[in-house]
Scaffold this active site. Structure first.
Site, PDB file in Angstrom:
ATOM      1  N   LYS A  24      56.383  34.956  83.909  1.00 22.78           N
ATOM      2  CA  LYS A  24      56.088  36.257  83.566  1.00 22.78           C
ATOM      3  C   LYS A  24      54.884  36.753  82.818  1.00 22.78           C
ATOM      4  O   LYS A  24      53.836  37.363  83.404  1.00 22.78           O
ATOM      5  CB  LYS A  24      57.092  36.960  83.065  1.00 22.78           C
ATOM      6  CG  LYS A  24      56.924  38.383  82.756  1.00 22.78           C
ATOM      7  CD  LYS A  24      58.134  39.207  82.009  1.00 22.78           C
ATOM      8  CE  LYS A  24      57.635  40.518  81.568  1.00 22.78           C
ATOM      9  NZ  LYS A  24      56.855  40.539  80.312  1.00 22.78           N
ATOM     10  N   ASN A  25      54.830  35.828  81.591  1.00 17.12           N
ATOM     11  CA  ASN A  25      53.752  36.060  80.747  1.00 17.12           C
ATOM     12  C   ASN A  25      52.565  35.509  81.133  1.00 17.12           C
ATOM     13  O   ASN A  25      51.578  35.957  80.524  1.00 17.12           O
ATOM     14  CB  ASN A  25      54.313  35.802  79.373  1.00 17.12           C
ATOM     15  CG  ASN A  25      55.388  36.636  78.653  1.00 17.12           C
ATOM     16  OD1 ASN A  25      55.720  37.839  79.222  1.00 17.12           O
ATOM     17  ND2 ASN A  25      56.130  36.050  78.004  1.00 17.12           N
ATOM     18  N   ARG A  94      53.476  46.925  79.621  1.00 12.79           N
ATOM     19  CA  ARG A  94      52.888  46.618  78.167  1.00 12.79           C
ATOM     20  C   ARG A  94      51.640  45.912  78.601  1.00 12.79           C
ATOM     21  O   ARG A  94      50.479  46.133  78.305  1.00 12.79           O
ATOM     22  CB  ARG A  94      53.742  45.926  77.337  1.00 12.79           C
ATOM     23  CG  ARG A  94      52.930  45.433  76.074  1.00 12.79           C
ATOM     24  CD  ARG A  94      53.618  45.596  74.872  1.00 12.79           C
ATOM     25  NE  ARG A  94      52.686  45.679  73.715  1.00 12.79           N
ATOM     26  CZ  ARG A  94      52.096  46.578  73.036  1.00 12.79           C
ATOM     27  NH1 ARG A  94      52.365  47.852  73.216  1.00 12.79           N
ATOM     28  NH2 ARG A  94      51.217  46.222  72.015  1.00 12.79           N
ATOM     29  N   CYS A 118      58.352  47.284  76.859  1.00 13.99           N
ATOM     30  CA  CYS A 118      59.641  47.244  76.067  1.00 13.99           C
ATOM     31  C   CYS A 118      59.309  48.106  74.619  1.00 13.99           C
ATOM     32  O   CYS A 118      58.449  47.485  73.841  1.00 13.99           O
ATOM     33  CB  CYS A 118      60.111  46.113  75.721  1.00 13.99           C
ATOM     34  SG  CYS A 118      60.839  45.222  77.310  1.00 13.99           S
ATOM     35  N   ASP A 126      45.462  46.518  67.687  1.00 13.83           N
ATOM     36  CA  ASP A 126      44.411  46.646  67.097  1.00 13.83           C
ATOM     37  C   ASP A 126      43.396  45.172  67.035  1.00 13.83           C
ATOM     38  O   ASP A 126      42.181  45.183  66.811  1.00 13.83           O
ATOM     39  CB  ASP A 126      44.772  46.921  65.401  1.00 13.83           C
ATOM     40  CG  ASP A 126      45.720  45.893  65.042  1.00 13.83           C
ATOM     41  OD1 ASP A 126      46.480  45.466  65.877  1.00 13.83           O
ATOM     42  OD2 ASP A 126      45.922  45.621  63.623  1.00 13.83           O
ATOM     43  N   GLN A 127      44.349  44.109  67.193  1.00  7.10           N
ATOM     44  CA  GLN A 127      43.450  42.698  67.348  1.00  7.10           C
ATOM     45  C   GLN A 127      42.615  42.749  68.684  1.00  7.10           C
ATOM     46  O   GLN A 127      41.598  42.244  68.561  1.00  7.10           O
ATOM     47  CB  GLN A 127      44.377  41.562  67.147  1.00  7.10           C
ATOM     48  CG  GLN A 127      45.143  41.605  66.061  1.00  7.10           C
ATOM     49  CD  GLN A 127      44.217  41.489  64.843  1.00  7.10           C
ATOM     50  OE1 GLN A 127      43.491  40.535  64.819  1.00  7.10           O
ATOM     51  NE2 GLN A 127      44.364  42.248  63.649  1.00  7.10           N
ATOM     52  N   ASP A 307      61.081  35.325  72.220  1.00  5.13           N
ATOM     53  CA  ASP A 307      61.658  36.093  73.716  1.00  5.13           C
ATOM     54  C   ASP A 307      63.062  35.434  73.848  1.00  5.13           C
ATOM     55  O   ASP A 307      63.606  35.814  74.801  1.00  5.13           O
ATOM     56  CB  ASP A 307      60.983  35.828  74.673  1.00  5.13           C
ATOM     57  CG  ASP A 307      59.963  36.882  75.015  1.00  5.13           C
ATOM     58  OD1 ASP A 307      60.014  38.078  74.071  1.00  5.13           O
ATOM     59  OD2 ASP A 307      59.016  36.889  75.989  1.00  5.13           O
ATOM     60  N   ILE A 329      58.362  37.711  64.050  1.00  2.00           N
ATOM     61  CA  ILE A 329      57.513  38.169  65.077  1.00  2.00           C
ATOM     62  C   ILE A 329      57.455  39.781  65.084  1.00  2.00           C
ATOM     63  O   ILE A 329      56.605  40.365  64.879  1.00  2.00           O
ATOM     64  CB  ILE A 329      57.291  37.692  66.493  1.00  2.00           C
ATOM     65  CG1 ILE A 329      57.498  35.921  66.456  1.00  2.00           C
ATOM     66  CG2 ILE A 329      56.107  38.081  67.514  1.00  2.00           C
ATOM     67  CD1 ILE A 329      56.327  35.188  65.884  1.00  2.00           C
TER      68      ILE A 329
END
Length: 419
Positions: A24-25, A94, A118, A126-127, A307, A329
């Site tokens: 997915k990622n 997201r 989520c 910001d990064q 995750d 995290i």
């Protein structure tokens, strides 16, 4: 309004095989990255999840021809047009923020709704913005619902990320592949999904070195051609099924894994006392309780994945002592704790650490507050005595392909209902 719920009658022993899907990622970054190509792209091995469908429809909003057939996506960007991307799609997802880097790289400008996904507590972008500005982009954040990003030209830059961020690393890569000159990303994320996206971009003709290390160098190119790419297997989906197998499995085989990608989890499962045999691209697992208590601390890759922090938690109720889970995290990622308490769990969370004591779970009505909390509740439901009803299952479908039918095929007593 009727909504779908997942119901589980716990206590069954599961056996059989699971075929792990594409990551997915990776998928949610590679689909936007296809915007950068100037010819047809084929992406294979995609997971069949709602996030993929949402991104494919966003490509359609840019007049890109797409054809999604199961796990294969064909993208034809030849008639692409820049257009503002609407909020209603963007806010559910997201990873829609990858459209920012991709559209900036392709058009030098974009207007995009602010991303959703989520609710895991603060996850600012910001990064990402720092990286875009370093490449020469100007950002208009005057609207509360959308962001406008544009640049006269994009020029390579040295960018040091203040925190290791997968999203920012990938997004800066997307914006930099067609910039003038060299971009260096320092303190870059090393996750396998970052490497997969870099390999996809390289297959289009990008010049990227160092993906998978903390320093990534990108030499900008003028044109990117079409290509064919296979998405890597999903280490989080595989890890979730490994946790399920350890909870209630008898000889469960999980196929299509990359063992090094799931090693941070397999090491912890072995520490618990789980019986695992890992092959070249598969793992065989069976429940072997009682388990030993363990301490888990989430870290960026190659540490223990955030995750998988929620899916592994129900296993710790089967241990013979107190376990601790520390989340470094997303310290607010403990919304599953109250739901587990409803099931009779002896668990508490404070200051980013959960304390977990041996517990017998009983079925209850619970709510999936986010994707991996939903996975945690499925594991808990499979372990519990009686029936568990999980609400808000749309979160679960965002990240797991056909999870209900997969578990059914293993022998779980699981079904969906409209309520």
């Amino acid at each position: 309004m009727a909504q779908e719920v997942i119901k589980i009658r716990g206590g069954q022993t599961l056996k059989g095989e699971v075929n792990n899907h594409g990551a997915k990622n990776s998928a949610v970054a590679i689909i936007p990255a296809a915007i950068l190509a100037e010819d047809k792209v084929t992406i294979e091995g995609l997971p069949e999840i709602s996030d993929v469908e949402t991104l494919v429809s966003l490509l359609g909003d840019l007049n890109i021809k797409t054809e999604l057939d199961g796990m294969t996506l064909n993208v034809d960007p030849n008639e692409i047009e820049n257009a503002p991307l609407p909020n209603n799609k963007v806010e559910s997802l997201r990873a829609s923020y990858y459209m920012m880097g991709a559209m900036l790289g392709r058009f030098k400008k974009c207007v995009i709704g602010l991303p959703g996904g989520c609710p895991l507590g603060p996850r600012p972008i910001d990064q990402h913005i720092k990286g875009f500005k370093a490449l020469g982009a100007k950002i208009d954040e005057s609207s509360s619902t959308s962001m406008k990003i544009e640049a006269d030209k994009l020029t390579g830059a040295n960018i040091f990320l203040d925190i290791v961020s997968v999203g920012a690393t990938i997004n800066i890569m997307l914006a930099a592949v067609r910039a003038e000159g060299q971009t260096v990303i320092e303190n870059a994320a090393k996750e396998p999904e970052v490497v997969d996206v870099a390999n996809f971009l390289t297959s289009l003709g990008a010049d990227i070195k160092g993906a998978g290390t903390s320093t990534i160098k990108i030499n900008g190119v003028e044109h990117l051609h079409g290509s064919h790419h296979q998405v890597i297997p999903d280490r989080i989906e595989a890890g979730t099924y490994m946790c399920i197998a350890a909870a209630c499995g008898e000889d469960i085989t999980i196929n299509n894994i990359i063992p090094t990608h799931v090693e941070p989890l397999t090491v912890k499962l072995k520490e618990l006392g789980v019986d695992i045999q890992v092959g070249d691209d598969s793992a065989v697992i069976q429940r072997s309780t009682p388990y030993a208590s363990v301490d888990i601390k989430t870290l960026v890759y190659p540490g223990f994945a955030t995750d998988l922090q929620q899916p592994i938690t129900p296993l710790l109720f089967m241990a013979d002592g107190v376990s601790f889970v520390t989340e470094t995290i997303y310290p607010a990622r403990f919304r599953h704790v109250d739901e587990l308490k409803n099931m009779g769990a002896d668990i508490s969370a404070d200051n980013g650490t959960a304390t977990i004591k041996p517990s017998k779970l009983t079925g209850a009505e619970v709510y999936a507050s986010d994707l991996r909390a939903g996975a945690c509740l499925i594991v808990a439901g499979l372990l519990a005595e009686g029936v568990t009803t999980i609400y808000n299952v749309k979160h679960i479908y965002r990240g797991y392909t056909n999870i209900v039918s997969t578990l059914k095929s293993l022998g779980a007593d699981i079904w969906t209902e409209e309520v």
